[in-house]
Design a protein around this motif. Structure first.
Motif, PDB file in Angstrom:
ATOM      1  N   THR A 104      27.210  55.123   1.597  1.00  0.00           N
ATOM      2  CA  THR A 104      26.724  55.885   2.070  1.00  0.00           C
ATOM      3  C   THR A 104      26.918  57.146   3.109  1.00  0.00           C
ATOM      4  OG1 THR A 104      25.028  55.099   3.637  1.00  0.00           O
ATOM      5  CG2 THR A 104      24.056  55.604   1.248  1.00  0.00           C
ATOM      6  N   GLY A 105      28.121  56.294   3.131  1.00  0.00           N
ATOM      7  CA  GLY A 105      29.098  57.719   3.939  1.00  0.00           C
ATOM      8  C   GLY A 105      29.189  57.127   5.113  1.00  0.00           C
ATOM      9  N   ILE A 106      28.600  56.123   6.014  1.00  0.00           N
ATOM     10  CA  ILE A 106      28.169  56.022   7.254  1.00  0.00           C
ATOM     11  C   ILE A 106      29.636  55.875   7.339  1.00  0.00           C
ATOM     12  CG2 ILE A 106      27.312  55.110   9.227  1.00  0.00           C
ATOM     13  CD1 ILE A 106      24.699  55.206   7.702  1.00  0.00           C
ATOM     14  N   HIS A 107      30.655  54.140   6.850  1.00  0.00           N
ATOM     15  CA  HIS A 107      31.700  54.158   7.245  1.00  0.00           C
ATOM     16  C   HIS A 107      33.072  54.261   5.614  1.00  0.00           C
ATOM     17  CE1 HIS A 107      29.704  51.121  10.486  1.00  0.00           C
ATOM     18  NE2 HIS A 107      29.374  50.976   9.389  1.00  0.00           N
TER      19      HIS A 107
ATOM     20  N   GLY B  56      21.115  58.858  -1.999  1.00  0.00           N
ATOM     21  CA  GLY B  56      19.468  58.805  -0.560  1.00  0.00           C
ATOM     22  C   GLY B  56      19.550  57.454  -0.390  1.00  0.00           C
ATOM     23  N   VAL B  57      18.811  57.191   0.956  1.00  0.00           N
ATOM     24  CA  VAL B  57      18.938  55.633   1.600  1.00  0.00           C
ATOM     25  C   VAL B  57      17.285  55.901   2.696  1.00  0.00           C
ATOM     26  CG1 VAL B  57      20.218  56.332   3.357  1.00  0.00           C
ATOM     27  CG2 VAL B  57      19.849  53.295   2.563  1.00  0.00           C
ATOM     28  N   VAL B  58      17.334  54.715   2.415  1.00  0.00           N
ATOM     29  CA  VAL B  58      16.098  54.331   3.517  1.00  0.00           C
ATOM     30  C   VAL B  58      16.554  52.770   4.143  1.00  0.00           C
ATOM     31  CG1 VAL B  58      13.811  53.001   4.353  1.00  0.00           C
ATOM     32  CG2 VAL B  58      13.945  53.907   1.732  1.00  0.00           C
TER      33      VAL B  58
ATOM     34  N   GLY C 159      30.930  61.172   5.201  1.00  0.00           N
ATOM     35  CA  GLY C 159      29.603  61.223   5.800  1.00  0.00           C
ATOM     36  C   GLY C 159      28.387  61.628   5.210  1.00  0.00           C
ATOM     37  N   PRO C 160      27.504  60.856   6.093  1.00  0.00           N
ATOM     38  CA  PRO C 160      26.091  61.084   5.137  1.00  0.00           C
ATOM     39  C   PRO C 160      25.773  62.208   4.863  1.00  0.00           C
ATOM     40  CG  PRO C 160      25.660  60.530   7.261  1.00  0.00           C
ATOM     41  CD  PRO C 160      27.367  60.861   7.759  1.00  0.00           C
TER      42      PRO C 160
END
Length: 523
Positions: free
Chosen positions: A52-55, A83-85, A73-74
């Protein structure tokens, strides 16, 4: 054969002192629900954050529709339909429910005024899909943790992603809300959405998932394997390297010890009315109800965090005036394992030893002229070891731990405190099956050998029926009744749901214990 829509290939990622992922692979089919499993610290959340692009991964590649993905990035992930929860909620507390759901699209049209009425109406569509009965204009900080979790899910659904990752989405939900969510996930799958489902509740995984990838210590224990033909023990062996150890607990005799905590006709500023509740020493009393039933709010009223309008609280037979959590702990020896570990349970930018030791500083300080880190370590380390907190050092900041390991630290803090009454709110959220078994043993041990009175709030019906001696059922901020636990799952779950849906006119003014045989062996 189903088409592979997304692939994570040879993904590696390291943090200072930790190799989180080593050449991990995952292939996700179009229109499928794919389980991602592993113990706490196995690397699941790290993999999700990379997808999800955070790391950014140190090595390996991500492919979507056979195209190489470069995520900075997200927002890049969202723009690509991912998408992510997250396990940890990502909501803005002071924003309304609808503002949080449509946060990604707010302000996209420059200085155009926001039509809040239209936005609330659009939000209601997603809330209705999840059977969440809240006003879209309500600020998120007024919701319970379970309601926040459903808002987080509604937010992810509103993005209409091609790939949707759900990290412990049912952790704070009861079986009723989980069934509603599963019906939504089935519809999404059938419409072509590909889902990654992370959960420590293996019965849910077996019910809803088509394929499974298992991580153990940052590497693949299995990669994108069909779920068909795998039973629970097969999955457990992949996760922990051995069969699941089922405790052979003897039946607990019903406690006849003194009443440790009693509520009499308690009404609160949150909306509770005429609540009567007793917890004896050496007794585990479960508190069960659907989202919004008022269980956590009642716990906070006991601890002095919400105002009691009328009625009385007694501790060990004497009236108690509890103004704040410090009063609860120091004067009345009442502890609270919060369901919201980040906001209420832990100090994230402090070390593990500081977080666990904070509840025993005063106790240890009375016995010694000087309180040293060595003294604190000797007292708290057995609890950290028992719960197998995965960390390179006890001086590690809690913020750097996985969500499951943070929960272990939150629980260890109160186990070390040696309180007489312990309120445990959703204890196994984000905790793997091995640690969950240890935690259940510790809760049982506290009641059996320490005479601790335990009030257990859980949305996990099997956990509730496994642990509780009595189950008190709440709905709409009222106690509907209580039941002595026979530990027969089918009978107990039916009786609990019958109480939840009992009409207010049929509810006795004082909860009556339903007579049941006293054969309460663990499941």
């Amino acid at each position: 054969m189903n088409k592979v829509i997304f692939r994570a290939a040879d993904i590696s990622k390291s943090f200072p002192g930790v190799k989180a992922l080593q050449q991990v692979n995952l292939s996700l089919n179009h229109g499928s629900i794919h389980a991602l499993l592993g113990e706490n610290g196995a690397g699941k959340s790290t993999l999700i954050k990379i997808i999800t692009g955070i790391h950014r991964q140190d090595h390996g590649k991500l492919m979507l529709d056979d195209q190489l993905l470069q995520l900075h990035g997200p927002h890049d992930a969202i723009s690509q339909g991912i998408g992510v929860v997250h396990q940890e909620r990502n909501l803005i507390p002071r924003f309304s429910v609808s503002e949080n759901i449509f946060l990604e699209s707010l302000g996209n049209k420059g200085q155009t005024r926001i039509d809040y009425r239209a936005m609330h109406e659009k939000a209601r569509v997603w809330l209705d899909m999840l059977a969440l009965d809240v006003d879209p204009a309500t600020p998120v900080n007024r919701l319970s943790v379970a309601q926040m979790q459903l808002v987080e899910i509604a937010k992810a659904l509103s993005l209409k992603s091609k790939v949707l990752l759900l990290d412990e989405p049912t952790a704070s939900l009861t079986s009723h809300e989980t069934d509603t969510l599963f019906s939504v996930l089935h519809r999404l799958r059938d419409s072509g959405v590909s889902l990654v489902f992370v959960s420590h509740k293996l019965e849910e995984v077996q019910e809803i998932c088509d394929q499974v990838t298992v991580l153990r210590d940052g590497v693949n224990a299995c990669e994108s394997r069909p779920m068909q033909g795998l039973d629970r023990q097969d999955i457990v062996k992949l996760m922990i390297g051995r069969s699941e150890q089922i405790p052979d607990w003897a039946a607990r005799a019903r406690s006849t010890s003194g009443i440790a905590l009693e509520l009499q006709d308690v009404c609160t500023s949150s909306g509770h009315r005429d609540v009567n509740l007793q917890v004896r020493r050496a007794e585990i009393v479960g508190l069960y109800g659907l989202v919004g039933a008022g269980r956590t709010e009642l716990a906070k009223a006991i601890l002095g965090k919400d105002r009691i309008v009328s009625g009385t609280i007694e501790v060990d037979g004497s009236p108690a005036t509890i103004s704040n959590v410090a009063d609860a702990v120091e004067k009345y020896h009442i502890g609270y394992v919060s369901e919201d570990r980040k906001q209420e349970g832990l100090i994230l930018m402090h070390s593990i030893i500081e977080n666990v030791g904070i509840t025993v500083w005063q106790q240890l300080g009375k016995a010694r002229a000087f309180l040293t880190n060595r003294t604190i370590r000797e007292h708290v380390e057995p609890y950290i070891n028992k719960l197998e907190v995965k960390t390179p050092s006890l001086n590690q900041y809690v913020n750097n731990l996985s969500g499951g390991n943070q929960q272990k630290v939150s629980v260890a803090k109160w186990l070390a405190a040696g309180v007489h009454v312990l309120i445990i709110d959703e204890p196994s959220v984000g905790i793997d099956i091995k640690t969950k078994a240890y935690l259940h043993e510790l809760i049982r041990e506290l009641a059996d050998t320490e005479d601790t009175a335990i009030l257990l709030i859980s949305s996990d019906m099997p956990e509730m029926i496994t642990l509780a001696d009595r189950i008190v059922v709440m709905n709409d901020f009222q106690v509907m009744g209580d039941i002595v636990n026979t530990r027969d799952y089918a009978t107990m779950s039916e009786a609990i749901m019958n109480l939840i849906h009992r009409k207010q006119a049929d509810k006795p003014t004082t909860p009556q214990t339903t007579p049941q045989p006293d054969n309460r062996a663990a499941l």
